[in-house]
Motif scaffolding. Sequence first.
Motif, PDB file in Angstrom:
ATOM      1  N   GLN A   1       0.831  -1.205   0.000  1.00 17.98           N
ATOM      2  CA  GLN A   1       0.000   0.000   0.000  1.00 17.98           C
ATOM      3  C   GLN A   1       0.867   1.258   0.000  1.00 17.98           C
ATOM      4  OE1 GLN A   1      -3.449  -0.088   2.770  1.00 17.98           O
ATOM      5  NE2 GLN A   1      -2.890  -2.227   3.124  1.00 17.98           N
ATOM      6  N   ASN A   2       2.013   1.199   0.691  1.00 18.69           N
ATOM      7  CA  ASN A   2       2.920   2.354   0.692  1.00 18.69           C
ATOM      8  C   ASN A   2       3.494   2.624  -0.688  1.00 18.69           C
ATOM      9  OD1 ASN A   2       2.572   2.956   3.413  1.00 18.69           O
ATOM     10  ND2 ASN A   2       4.243   1.599   4.082  1.00 18.69           N
ATOM     11  N   ILE A   3       3.722   1.559  -1.462  1.00 20.51           N
ATOM     12  CA  ILE A   3       4.188   1.740  -2.850  1.00 20.51           C
ATOM     13  C   ILE A   3       3.155   2.536  -3.642  1.00 20.51           C
ATOM     14  CG2 ILE A   3       4.653   0.512  -5.016  1.00 20.51           C
ATOM     15  CD1 ILE A   3       5.887  -1.736  -3.337  1.00 20.51           C
ATOM     16  N   ILE A   4       1.875   2.192  -3.452  1.00 17.82           N
ATOM     17  CA  ILE A   4       0.795   2.910  -4.148  1.00 17.82           C
ATOM     18  C   ILE A   4       0.740   4.365  -3.694  1.00 17.82           C
ATOM     19  CG2 ILE A   4      -1.704   3.029  -4.489  1.00 17.82           C
ATOM     20  CD1 ILE A   4      -1.786  -0.013  -4.175  1.00 17.82           C
ATOM     21  N   LYS A   5       0.803   4.589  -2.389  1.00 17.08           N
ATOM     22  CA  LYS A   5       0.739   5.958  -1.860  1.00 17.08           C
ATOM     23  C   LYS A   5       1.903   6.803  -2.361  1.00 17.08           C
ATOM     24  CE  LYS A   5      -1.437   4.408   2.467  1.00 17.08           C
ATOM     25  NZ  LYS A   5      -1.257   4.287   3.935  1.00 17.08           N
ATOM     26  N   ASP A   6       3.113   6.235  -2.329  1.00 17.59           N
ATOM     27  CA  ASP A   6       4.297   6.977  -2.778  1.00 17.59           C
ATOM     28  C   ASP A   6       4.202   7.317  -4.256  1.00 17.59           C
ATOM     29  OD1 ASP A   6       5.276   6.767  -0.217  1.00 17.59           O
ATOM     30  OD2 ASP A   6       6.600   5.060  -0.657  1.00 17.59           O
ATOM     31  N   ALA A   7       3.706   6.377  -5.056  1.00 14.66           N
ATOM     32  CA  ALA A   7       3.591   6.613  -6.499  1.00 14.66           C
ATOM     33  C   ALA A   7       2.571   7.705  -6.788  1.00 14.66           C
ATOM     34  CB  ALA A   7       3.198   5.320  -7.202  1.00 14.66           C
ATOM     35  N   ILE A   8       1.477   7.745  -6.016  1.00 11.36           N
ATOM     36  CA  ILE A   8       0.468   8.793  -6.205  1.00 11.36           C
ATOM     37  C   ILE A   8       1.086  10.170  -5.954  1.00 11.36           C
ATOM     38  CG2 ILE A   8      -1.669   9.765  -5.270  1.00 11.36           C
ATOM     39  CD1 ILE A   8      -2.605   6.876  -4.748  1.00 11.36           C
ATOM     40  N   SER A   9       1.898  10.263  -4.901  1.00 13.86           N
ATOM     41  CA  SER A   9       2.526  11.543  -4.554  1.00 13.86           C
ATOM     42  C   SER A   9       3.608  11.932  -5.552  1.00 13.86           C
ATOM     43  CB  SER A   9       3.128  11.467  -3.147  1.00 13.86           C
ATOM     44  OG  SER A   9       2.141  11.160  -2.189  1.00 13.86           O
ATOM     45  N   GLU A  10       4.467  10.995  -5.919  1.00 14.06           N
ATOM     46  CA  GLU A  10       5.609  11.301  -6.782  1.00 14.06           C
ATOM     47  C   GLU A  10       5.210  11.583  -8.220  1.00 14.06           C
ATOM     48  OE1 GLU A  10       8.446   8.160  -6.434  1.00 14.06           O
ATOM     49  OE2 GLU A  10       8.507   8.277  -4.233  1.00 14.06           O
ATOM     50  N   HIS A  11       4.204  10.880  -8.722  1.00 17.56           N
ATOM     51  CA  HIS A  11       3.834  11.007 -10.140  1.00 17.56           C
ATOM     52  C   HIS A  11       2.524  11.753 -10.340  1.00 17.56           C
ATOM     53  CE1 HIS A  11       7.029   8.171 -11.380  1.00 17.56           C
ATOM     54  NE2 HIS A  11       6.715   7.511 -10.268  1.00 17.56           N
ATOM     55  N   ASN A  12       1.983  12.327  -9.250  1.00 21.64           N
ATOM     56  CA  ASN A  12       0.717  13.065  -9.328  1.00 21.64           C
ATOM     57  C   ASN A  12      -0.366  12.247 -10.033  1.00 21.64           C
ATOM     58  OD1 ASN A  12       1.715  15.450  -8.062  1.00 21.64           O
ATOM     59  ND2 ASN A  12       2.749  15.991  -9.987  1.00 21.64           N
ATOM     60  N   LEU A  13      -0.503  11.002  -9.621  1.00 24.06           N
ATOM     61  CA  LEU A  13      -1.451  10.109 -10.278  1.00 24.06           C
ATOM     62  C   LEU A  13      -2.885  10.570 -10.041  1.00 24.06           C
ATOM     63  CD1 LEU A  13       0.038   6.588  -9.377  1.00 24.06           C
ATOM     64  CD2 LEU A  13       0.482   8.002 -11.404  1.00 24.06           C
TER      65      LEU A  13
ATOM     66  N   THR B   1      -9.600  -1.936   0.583  1.00 25.01           N
ATOM     67  CA  THR B   1      -8.222  -1.706   1.059  1.00 25.01           C
ATOM     68  C   THR B   1      -7.501  -0.717   0.161  1.00 25.01           C
ATOM     69  OG1 THR B   1      -8.127  -3.954   1.945  1.00 25.01           O
ATOM     70  CG2 THR B   1      -6.022  -2.827   1.591  1.00 25.01           C
ATOM     71  N   PHE B   2      -7.564  -0.957  -1.136  1.00 25.52           N
ATOM     72  CA  PHE B   2      -6.840  -0.100  -2.077  1.00 25.52           C
ATOM     73  C   PHE B   2      -7.488   1.275  -2.215  1.00 25.52           C
ATOM     74  CE2 PHE B   2      -5.670  -4.435  -3.791  1.00 25.52           C
ATOM     75  CZ  PHE B   2      -4.371  -4.393  -3.297  1.00 25.52           C
ATOM     76  N   ARG B   3      -8.798   1.326  -2.076  1.00 25.29           N
ATOM     77  CA  ARG B   3      -9.460   2.635  -2.123  1.00 25.29           C
ATOM     78  C   ARG B   3      -9.052   3.498  -0.932  1.00 25.29           C
ATOM     79  NH1 ARG B   3     -15.735   1.522  -4.146  1.00 25.29           N
ATOM     80  NH2 ARG B   3     -15.249   1.432  -6.377  1.00 25.29           N
ATOM     81  N   LYS B   4      -8.967   2.869   0.245  1.00 26.71           N
ATOM     82  CA  LYS B   4      -8.544   3.623   1.430  1.00 26.71           C
ATOM     83  C   LYS B   4      -7.102   4.099   1.292  1.00 26.71           C
ATOM     84  CE  LYS B   4     -11.698   1.360   4.672  1.00 26.71           C
ATOM     85  NZ  LYS B   4     -11.829   0.382   5.784  1.00 26.71           N
ATOM     86  N   ALA B   5      -6.256   3.261   0.711  1.00 30.39           N
ATOM     87  CA  ALA B   5      -4.856   3.651   0.513  1.00 30.39           C
ATOM     88  C   ALA B   5      -4.763   4.848  -0.417  1.00 30.39           C
ATOM     89  CB  ALA B   5      -4.064   2.472  -0.057  1.00 30.39           C
ATOM     90  N   ALA B   6      -5.531   4.822  -1.514  1.00 35.95           N
ATOM     91  CA  ALA B   6      -5.518   5.935  -2.465  1.00 35.95           C
ATOM     92  C   ALA B   6      -6.075   7.200  -1.836  1.00 35.95           C
ATOM     93  CB  ALA B   6      -6.320   5.562  -3.708  1.00 35.95           C
ATOM     94  N   GLN B   7      -7.132   7.037  -1.036  1.00 37.36           N
ATOM     95  CA  GLN B   7      -7.746   8.200  -0.394  1.00 37.36           C
ATOM     96  C   GLN B   7      -6.787   8.851   0.603  1.00 37.36           C
ATOM     97  OE1 GLN B   7     -11.338   7.322   1.823  1.00 37.36           O
ATOM     98  NE2 GLN B   7     -12.185   9.341   1.374  1.00 37.36           N
TER      99      GLN B   7
END
Length: 662
Positions: A49-61, A77-83
């Motif tokens: 989940q941290n990989i997903i969160k970091d990628a959202i921040s770094e690449h402005n997903l 689970t993944f929706r909460k991580a993205a949120q």
Amino acid sequence: MQKIGVFVCWCGSNIAGTVDVHAVAEALKNEPGVVFSTDYQYMCSEAGQNIIKDAISEHNLTGVVVCACSPRMHEATFRKAAQSAGMNPYMVEIANIREQCSWIHKDMETATEKAIILGKAAVAKVNLNTPLVAGQSPVIKRALVIGGGIAGIQTALDIAEAGFEVDIVEKSPTIGGKMSQLDKTFPTLDCAACILTPKMVDVAQHEKINIYSYSEVSSVKGFVGNFNVTIKKKARYVKEDICTGCGICTEKCPQKKVPDTFNLSMNHRSAIYIPFAQAVPKVATIDPDYCTMLKNGKCGVCSKVCTANAIDYTQKDEYIENSYGAIVVATGFNPIKLDNFDEYAYSQSPDVITSLEFERITNAAGPTSGKLLRPSDGRHPHTIVFVQCVGSRDISGCGKEYCSKICCMYTAKHAMLTREKYPDTDVYVFYIDVRTPGKSFDEFYRRAVEEYGVHYIKGMVGKVAPQGENLLVQASDLIADKQLNIKADMVVLATAIEPDMSARSLATMLTASMDTNDFFTEAHPKLKPVESPTAGVFLSGVCQGPKDIPETVSQASAAAAKVIGLLVKDKLTCNPCVAHSDENLCNGCSSCEKICPYGAITYMNKEFKMPDRTIAIRRVASVNEAICQGCGACTVTCTSGAMDLKGFSNRQIMAEVDAICK
């Protein structure tokens, strides 16, 4: 253009064992809108989940595609991580490459190719996704329990003890269910009535519990947190609030040739009756099929002798409407009919009985006052043959393919009690396998064999034939490899159990899922064993599958805990994936309104400015988003294409199809 991140999960070897996850991640890098793609061993873990969160921040997903297991498992689970990383949770899409790919393919090349296609479809959908905002709906803090057996009783008591109002709907004149018909319970041999009736009394006296006996659910509308239920309260022709249960009317009634259904028609009762001594509510009921007064207007004895003036021959069925936040299904079971098993002579000899009929015979309140007597002539049987798996584990098409789970144990109980009370009786048990997986269960079975001398014979009974005053049982002994002919005085059939016949129609009302045997299907067999796929509907007892009393009580309390967890909330987050109507396309045909199972669509007249600048009044559909559950039925039936579903629009679905077909 969206900025999409793709995350491919290995799921240990569940996916990576059949799918080349690296190849999938590389292939999806080249899809339109994808700016980041990677794979990881366990994407649902905290590190994943941290990989997903970091990628959202770094690449402005702006969108995320997770190629992993079913969205039923980890979509939340993944929706909460993205949120938590600042992304709208409904911009996350799951490509199911486990259940729909790796688990059904053996060849890695084929599985990898399909996984890439599923990933492409998910990317195509995310490219057309728009951020959605979930609304809220209030929760009605009241629960409905359908069924008043031990499962329904335990569920209702647990919910009520938490401080919530509970209504029990029971189709019989009394609560208690099948357990009230039993004599003893395995493996402790407790008196069934001794442990059940205190709970029945607790239900009747609890200030938070209301019992609708002799009633049925006739319709269910609404959604989780706000179900609108209509209950049909059948006419008893006796005023419940006045009747004292004294029983004088049952004694004086001249019509005493009515088959007693509580004793499985092995004796008779009067046309006005109380099912059994400990009935709750202890109120008389008139059987309209046998009452002379109701049929032709003659008699009226019960009305004359009733000192409380509780008899009301003019009483009609009553319909009651209530609202509930949660519904628990506890509809129980019935033994199967033996029409397809005439080789056992059940229809030919009264001395061939079912196990439940044997329970009533041995019960002190039964047709023989607890004495073991043959139904044909009232004599004591000296040789009894018990036949296991009658209709269970059946592959002939006449019975049920599943194991009924309780038969081995209650047959051991019957054999043991028979030998204890009547040592002069020889007892034979014919079985396919003895299945005793439970605490102290195998020891119980061994006691029947070793201490009480019950003859357990591994083999099938081929035929039971009446022969004079006896029954000739023709069977095989597989261990001794020989055929047996036993002259028996009584034969007891351990019949399969099946869901109550009301289960199918009830499932239709609740939009709940059922399996091929008409047992209610749980949302997940391991993680959500007491929850129905329909939100707000919970399962308790044998309606979900065969189980014994301890397991039933455990599941009942588990269902109650889930209901309490729902009712303590003041509001629920609504699904934002709801239908909406394009008023410019709507032709007012009402097709969507008729098909909507939740009553979320209504029609209204609205003014429209026409191209020639005139005003026209048109009839158009309007969706109540608080009620809509996003099932999509309206979008399918809409002939004009006006209805669409947020998050699953026709454009998005066609984009997925196009991606698959490339």
